[in-house]
Design a protein around this motif. Structure first.
Motif, PDB file in Angstrom:
ATOM      1  N   ALA A  65       0.821  -1.204   0.000  1.00  0.00           N
ATOM      2  CA  ALA A  65       0.000   0.000   0.000  1.00  0.00           C
ATOM      3  C   ALA A  65       0.859   1.260   0.000  1.00  0.00           C
ATOM      4  O   ALA A  65       0.411   2.330  -0.409  1.00  0.00           O
ATOM      5  CB  ALA A  65      -0.925  -0.007   1.214  1.00  0.00           C
ATOM      6  N   GLU A 109      -2.909  -0.798   8.750  1.00  0.00           N
ATOM      7  CA  GLU A 109      -3.424  -1.413   7.520  1.00  0.00           C
ATOM      8  C   GLU A 109      -4.878  -1.843   7.697  1.00  0.00           C
ATOM      9  O   GLU A 109      -5.705  -1.675   6.782  1.00  0.00           O
ATOM     10  CB  GLU A 109      -2.570  -2.621   7.136  1.00  0.00           C
ATOM     11  CG  GLU A 109      -1.135  -2.310   6.778  1.00  0.00           C
ATOM     12  CD  GLU A 109      -0.987  -1.648   5.424  1.00  0.00           C
ATOM     13  OE1 GLU A 109      -1.937  -1.682   4.622  1.00  0.00           O
ATOM     14  OE2 GLU A 109       0.093  -1.096   5.156  1.00  0.00           O
ATOM     15  N   ALA A 113      -8.060  -0.567   5.535  1.00  0.00           N
ATOM     16  CA  ALA A 113      -8.925  -1.512   4.826  1.00  0.00           C
ATOM     17  C   ALA A 113     -10.370  -1.380   5.294  1.00  0.00           C
ATOM     18  O   ALA A 113     -11.312  -1.455   4.490  1.00  0.00           O
ATOM     19  CB  ALA A 113      -8.422  -2.936   5.052  1.00  0.00           C
ATOM     20  N   MET A 141      -3.621  -4.163   0.888  1.00  0.00           N
ATOM     21  CA  MET A 141      -3.623  -4.172   2.357  1.00  0.00           C
ATOM     22  C   MET A 141      -3.825  -5.568   2.905  1.00  0.00           C
ATOM     23  O   MET A 141      -3.221  -5.945   3.919  1.00  0.00           O
ATOM     24  CB  MET A 141      -4.709  -3.227   2.870  1.00  0.00           C
ATOM     25  CG  MET A 141      -4.378  -1.762   2.612  1.00  0.00           C
ATOM     26  SD  MET A 141      -5.785  -0.677   2.875  1.00  0.00           S
ATOM     27  CE  MET A 141      -5.087   0.892   2.337  1.00  0.00           C
TER      28      MET A 141
END
Length: 472
Positions: free
Chosen positions: A45, A124, A128, A311
């Motif tokens: 990412a 992360e 997400a 992610m």
């Protein structure tokens, strides 16, 4: 490797695992898994979103920042390949630090590497969760994030083969989209895309020149580049569970140069050629801004899907890498022994559950009690990537010389070129970049705090080493 070897630092023969005679992990990762693990670690990412911050810091000079970082990554990965083919082990560079400098170095290297992963998993999962919340507003971010953490943890608990399979297919999505992005971008740069005139060098040189923020901006941007490239080393951690570690590492090392060049430099070149670097949209999401500029229908949705996949892949690898490092620390008596327990499927289940639980706790604290201290801590642990790579280079200087003096030549396709000069060059480059970060006001505080964290962990390791050494 015998316990005597671990204590004395004697180098094992090629292909001999550095396992300390303790519990064994499953060796079931295939070559295709290892290839995709290495790609997934290098392309996360950070490329899709984090590169926007680097562009704002350095302008078109971001290409220099990522080019320098890519060159260092190639050399560091070559060092890891040389050491890990000879000494395949789940502890990877923590084990190499221990062999090169003593128990304290392995302790420090392992814990410094591990500490950033629960925080990274937290960040992360929140990102997400925000993507899924945008698709399904009825689902709260924290719930989606917890489900994501639980899902990747469950995959890792099943078996290392399950982790490898998940990474294999999810990484394919990232690779395909990046390749398509670069291809369409190059067509647009050439002026062959209908409705998009060729930009020439206007965006590259017309907004303050190639280095609008000076060399200082380039150096600061290398910190973001370092963080983006962090994860490439996971393939050497996975070597301890590969069916044919030597072949997999050789293959990954041979291809890393073109991977980082194509995926990072290729995609960022498209961005800075097609759009002004100082555009607010580029700073927020360079890929989305470029797709919107090219008139790609549903660009934001496409990018959200790819970001979600990125992610998911990153979290999957974070659970894997952190649990294996914690397992290796416990196996070598540098962490509580319960983290060295292995399930019937050959997975370090207690290490996985503990790391995931800690990430979940960080997630809930950040969602319900957000503070700037958390983001600062994430930045500090990001700076420890420099320190980890400095440790790898230093270990390679010692072990590389030890092996060559003992008549053990590196395996074909893994030797660092021009040893020891190129290793010295990479080490001095890393030290120089870190020194510049300390000198620059914008990055000084985080760099010094990361250095203080490292010093504290090293001192703890030295204290434990003296305490455990008879007669110390």
């Amino acid at each position: 490797m015998s316990g005597t070897q671990a204590r004395t630092g004697a180098a094992p023969r090629e292909g001999e695992a550095v396992d300390g005679g303790g519990p064994q992990l499953s060796r079931s990762l295939l070559s295709r898994h290892m290839t995709m693990i290495s790609i997934g670690g290098a392309v996360g990412a950070g490329l899709f979103v984090g590169s926007g911050v680097s562009i704002q810091q350095a302008g078109p000079g971001v290409l220099i920042a990522y080019g320098v970082t890519a060159a260092i990554v190639v050399v560091v990965m070559r060092m890891l390949a040389e050491m890990s083919v000879t000494r395949p082990d789940t502890g990877a560079f923590a084990v190499y630090g221990r062999l090169a400098f003593g128990r304290w170095a392995g302790f420090a290297s392992g814990w410094i590497y591990w500490v950033g992963w629960p925080l990274g998993m937290c960040i992360e999962s929140i990102a997400a969760g925000q993507i899924v919340h945008g698709w399904l507003p009825a689902l709260p971010v924290w719930l989606v994030a917890l489900v994501m953490l639980a899902a990747v943890s469950a995959v890792n608990l099943v078996s290392v083969r399950a982790y490898g399979e998940m990474e294999f297919w999810v990484v394919w999505v990232k690779v395909a989209v990046i390749a398509l992005f670069i291809a369409v971008g190059l067509v647009a740069v050439a002026g062959l895309l209908p409705g998009t005139p060729a930009p020439g060098t206007g965006n590259l040189l017309g907004h303050g020149g190639l280095l609008p923020m000076g060399l200082g901006g380039v150096v600061i941007a290398t910190s973001g580049a370092m963080f983006s490239f962090s994860g490439t080393e996971i393939v050497t951690i996975a070597a301890g569970e590969a069916e044919d570690a030597a072949a997999a590492i050789r293959k990954s090392t041979r291809t890393i140069m073109w991977r980082v060049s194509v995926f990072y430099l290729g995609s960022l070149s498209v961005v800075v050629l097609l759009l002004p670097w100082d555009s607010a949209a580029v700073g927020m999401s360079p890929f989305a801004a470029t797709l919107d500029h090219l008139g790609v229908p549903g660009a934001s949705t496409v990018l959200d899907v790819v970001l979600f996949a990125a992610m998911l892949s990153t979290m999957n690898s974070q659970v894997y890498a952190s649990s294996r490092m914690l397992f290796a620390l416990a196996r070598d008596r540098d962490a509580p022994s319960l983290f060295a327990r292995i399930s019937r499927r050959g997975a370090p289940h207690t290490a996985i559950l503990f790391t995931s639980a800690l990430a979940g706790l960080c997630l809930l604290l950040q969602v319900f009690h957000p503070t700037t201290a958390f983001s600062r801590l994430v930045d500090i642990t990001g700076d420890t990537v420099y320190i980890t790579w400095i440790g790898i280079a230093a270990s390679h200087l010692v072990l590389g010389r030890h092996d060559r003096c003992a008549g053990r030549r590196p395996a074909p396709g893994t030797a660092v070129w021009l040893f020891p000069w190129l290793t010295w060059a990479a080490l001095l480059a890393l030290l120089g970049l870190y020194a510049v970060m300390i000198a620059l006001a914008d990055s000084r505080e985080d760099a010094l705090l990361a250095l203080a964290l490292t010093a504290a962990v090293c001192l703890t390791g030295l204290w434990l080493q003296r305490r455990r050494t008879p007669g110390a």
